[in-house]
Scaffold this motif. Sequence first.
Motif, PDB file in Angstrom:
ATOM      1  N   GLN A 279       0.828  -1.206   0.000  1.00 26.36           N
ATOM      2  CA  GLN A 279       0.000   0.000   0.000  1.00 26.36           C
ATOM      3  C   GLN A 279       0.865   1.260   0.000  1.00 26.36           C
ATOM      4  OE1 GLN A 279      -2.397  -0.845   3.509  1.00 26.36           O
ATOM      5  NE2 GLN A 279      -4.155  -1.378   2.233  1.00 26.36           N
ATOM      6  N   LYS A 280       1.945   1.221   0.741  1.00 29.06           N
ATOM      7  CA  LYS A 280       2.828   2.385   0.843  1.00 29.06           C
ATOM      8  C   LYS A 280       3.520   2.672  -0.480  1.00 29.06           C
ATOM      9  CE  LYS A 280       6.784   4.155   3.503  1.00 29.06           C
ATOM     10  NZ  LYS A 280       7.741   3.849   4.609  1.00 29.06           N
ATOM     11  N   SER A 281       3.965   1.616  -1.155  1.00 28.35           N
ATOM     12  CA  SER A 281       4.750   1.780  -2.382  1.00 28.35           C
ATOM     13  C   SER A 281       3.901   1.817  -3.640  1.00 28.35           C
ATOM     14  CB  SER A 281       5.753   0.631  -2.511  1.00 28.35           C
ATOM     15  OG  SER A 281       5.066  -0.603  -2.703  1.00 28.35           O
ATOM     16  N   GLY A 282       2.686   1.251  -3.562  1.00 23.68           N
ATOM     17  CA  GLY A 282       1.857   1.142  -4.757  1.00 23.68           C
ATOM     18  C   GLY A 282       2.376   0.109  -5.736  1.00 23.68           C
ATOM     19  N   GLN A 283       3.113  -0.866  -5.218  1.00 23.66           N
ATOM     20  CA  GLN A 283       3.659  -1.910  -6.076  1.00 23.66           C
ATOM     21  C   GLN A 283       3.427  -3.290  -5.473  1.00 23.66           C
ATOM     22  OE1 GLN A 283       7.826  -0.608  -6.732  1.00 23.66           O
ATOM     23  NE2 GLN A 283       7.149   0.043  -8.770  1.00 23.66           N
ATOM     24  N   TYR A 284       3.507  -4.309  -6.324  1.00 29.15           N
ATOM     25  CA  TYR A 284       3.367  -5.693  -5.862  1.00 29.15           C
ATOM     26  C   TYR A 284       4.248  -6.602  -6.704  1.00 29.15           C
ATOM     27  CZ  TYR A 284       0.229  -6.774  -9.848  1.00 29.15           C
ATOM     28  OH  TYR A 284      -0.313  -6.976 -11.091  1.00 29.15           O
ATOM     29  N   ILE A 285       4.358  -7.853  -6.287  1.00 32.00           N
ATOM     30  CA  ILE A 285       5.159  -8.817  -7.022  1.00 32.00           C
ATOM     31  C   ILE A 285       4.276  -9.942  -7.530  1.00 32.00           C
ATOM     32  CG2 ILE A 285       7.370  -8.344  -5.900  1.00 32.00           C
ATOM     33  CD1 ILE A 285       6.860 -10.697  -4.019  1.00 32.00           C
ATOM     34  N   ALA A 286       4.670 -10.477  -8.678  1.00 35.06           N
ATOM     35  CA  ALA A 286       3.988 -11.633  -9.260  1.00 35.06           C
ATOM     36  C   ALA A 286       5.057 -12.649  -9.636  1.00 35.06           C
ATOM     37  CB  ALA A 286       3.181 -11.230 -10.481  1.00 35.06           C
ATOM     38  N   GLU A 287       4.821 -13.886  -9.288  1.00 34.38           N
ATOM     39  CA  GLU A 287       5.791 -14.941  -9.559  1.00 34.38           C
ATOM     40  C   GLU A 287       5.183 -16.027 -10.423  1.00 34.38           C
ATOM     41  OE1 GLU A 287       8.180 -16.291  -6.180  1.00 34.38           O
ATOM     42  OE2 GLU A 287       7.001 -14.944  -4.930  1.00 34.38           O
ATOM     43  N   GLY A 288       5.980 -16.564 -11.314  1.00 39.68           N
ATOM     44  CA  GLY A 288       5.502 -17.700 -12.083  1.00 39.68           C
ATOM     45  C   GLY A 288       6.042 -17.722 -13.493  1.00 39.68           C
ATOM     46  N   ASP A 289       6.492 -18.891 -13.926  1.00 38.28           N
ATOM     47  CA  ASP A 289       7.041 -19.037 -15.261  1.00 38.28           C
ATOM     48  C   ASP A 289       5.979 -18.797 -16.328  1.00 38.28           C
ATOM     49  OD1 ASP A 289       9.127 -19.838 -13.679  1.00 38.28           O
ATOM     50  OD2 ASP A 289       8.840 -21.976 -14.052  1.00 38.28           O
ATOM     51  N   LYS A 290       4.693 -18.970 -15.991  1.00 45.80           N
ATOM     52  CA  LYS A 290       3.607 -18.713 -16.930  1.00 45.80           C
ATOM     53  C   LYS A 290       2.922 -17.379 -16.649  1.00 45.80           C
ATOM     54  CE  LYS A 290       2.592 -23.606 -17.762  1.00 45.80           C
ATOM     55  NZ  LYS A 290       1.572 -24.688 -17.708  1.00 45.80           N
ATOM     56  N   ILE A 291       2.838 -17.008 -15.362  1.00 44.20           N
ATOM     57  CA  ILE A 291       2.137 -15.773 -14.997  1.00 44.20           C
ATOM     58  C   ILE A 291       2.859 -14.545 -15.525  1.00 44.20           C
ATOM     59  CG2 ILE A 291       1.448 -14.309 -13.064  1.00 44.20           C
ATOM     60  CD1 ILE A 291       0.845 -16.818 -11.485  1.00 44.20           C
ATOM     61  N   VAL A 292       4.168 -14.494 -15.359  1.00 37.83           N
ATOM     62  CA  VAL A 292       4.912 -13.301 -15.775  1.00 37.83           C
ATOM     63  C   VAL A 292       4.765 -13.049 -17.280  1.00 37.83           C
ATOM     64  CG1 VAL A 292       7.189 -12.221 -15.921  1.00 37.83           C
ATOM     65  CG2 VAL A 292       6.508 -13.409 -13.815  1.00 37.83           C
ATOM     66  N   PRO A 293       4.925 -14.058 -18.150  1.00 35.72           N
ATOM     67  CA  PRO A 293       4.700 -13.791 -19.577  1.00 35.72           C
ATOM     68  C   PRO A 293       3.283 -13.326 -19.895  1.00 35.72           C
ATOM     69  CG  PRO A 293       5.857 -15.865 -19.291  1.00 35.72           C
ATOM     70  CD  PRO A 293       5.435 -15.419 -17.927  1.00 35.72           C
ATOM     71  N   GLU A 294       2.297 -13.877 -19.188  1.00 34.12           N
ATOM     72  CA  GLU A 294       0.914 -13.474 -19.455  1.00 34.12           C
ATOM     73  C   GLU A 294       0.694 -12.018 -19.091  1.00 34.12           C
ATOM     74  OE1 GLU A 294      -3.609 -15.189 -18.989  1.00 34.12           O
ATOM     75  OE2 GLU A 294      -1.931 -16.311 -18.178  1.00 34.12           O
ATOM     76  N   LEU A 295       1.266 -11.582 -17.976  1.00 41.57           N
ATOM     77  CA  LEU A 295       1.145 -10.182 -17.583  1.00 41.57           C
ATOM     78  C   LEU A 295       1.810  -9.269 -18.612  1.00 41.57           C
ATOM     79  CD1 LEU A 295       1.909 -10.534 -13.761  1.00 41.57           C
ATOM     80  CD2 LEU A 295      -0.321 -10.105 -14.800  1.00 41.57           C
TER      81      LEU A 295
END
Length: 248
Positions: A20-36
């Motif tokens: 919430q403070k930074s306005g950022q998040y992380i996403a992990e995954g060999d399939k998720i990252v390409p889809e994003l």
Amino acid sequence: MLSKAQIKYIQSLQHKKYRQKSGQYIAEGDKIVPELLQEGVPVKEVYATTAWINTHRPLLDRTAGVGVTVVDENMLKQLSALTTPNQALALLDIPVAPPVVPGSLKGTISLALETIQDPGNLGTIIRIADWFGIRQLICSPDCVDAYNPKTIQATMGSIARVRIIESDIVTFLQQSGMSSYAATLHGSDITGFSRLEEGIILIGNESRGLSDAVIAASTHKITIPRLGGAESLNAGVAAGIICGRLLI
């Protein structure tokens, strides 16, 4: 090579207050990252192994403005929020959902969730929304954070296509001007309803269901007919059954 400050920052995003403070998040995954990346989600940086980067080089080259940092598997273990780290992790900006103007969702279907607490359940429901073409998910302020790493993992990339709106559910219902369908144990059998063209489907807390206030504010109370002896259904399962019956 990542600095200690960079490592600490990425690790901090496992916690809601820092997201919430930074306005950022992380996403992990060999399939998720390409889809994003393919969906044009605002990815700021990708941290991945050399092998993963080489495999996805054409996609990375087509994606303007995304930084790429090579890290080894040991570093990914340090950065990861998961028990078994993947080959790639992305740093993203949390999208800012514009306020919902009364009447703006006319002609659409929305899912509204009250006090969902399990990240896996929320991620599953986001995935269900994406499957059925639902483009907005309204979450009460006391729902688990949609950008929790476990939630993101459970969406399997659907977070890229479903807008997350945080709102008091009763207020949202009152302002929407739309029919709403509250999932309860003592409502009308969903098999008696015609296919919905617009409306709000309401799913409640895993153990308590929807609050009395939300049920009272809804226009319809609906129930999945029970044929056996189970006391209740998982929130994600219930959402899937209801959407499958009312939206197809």
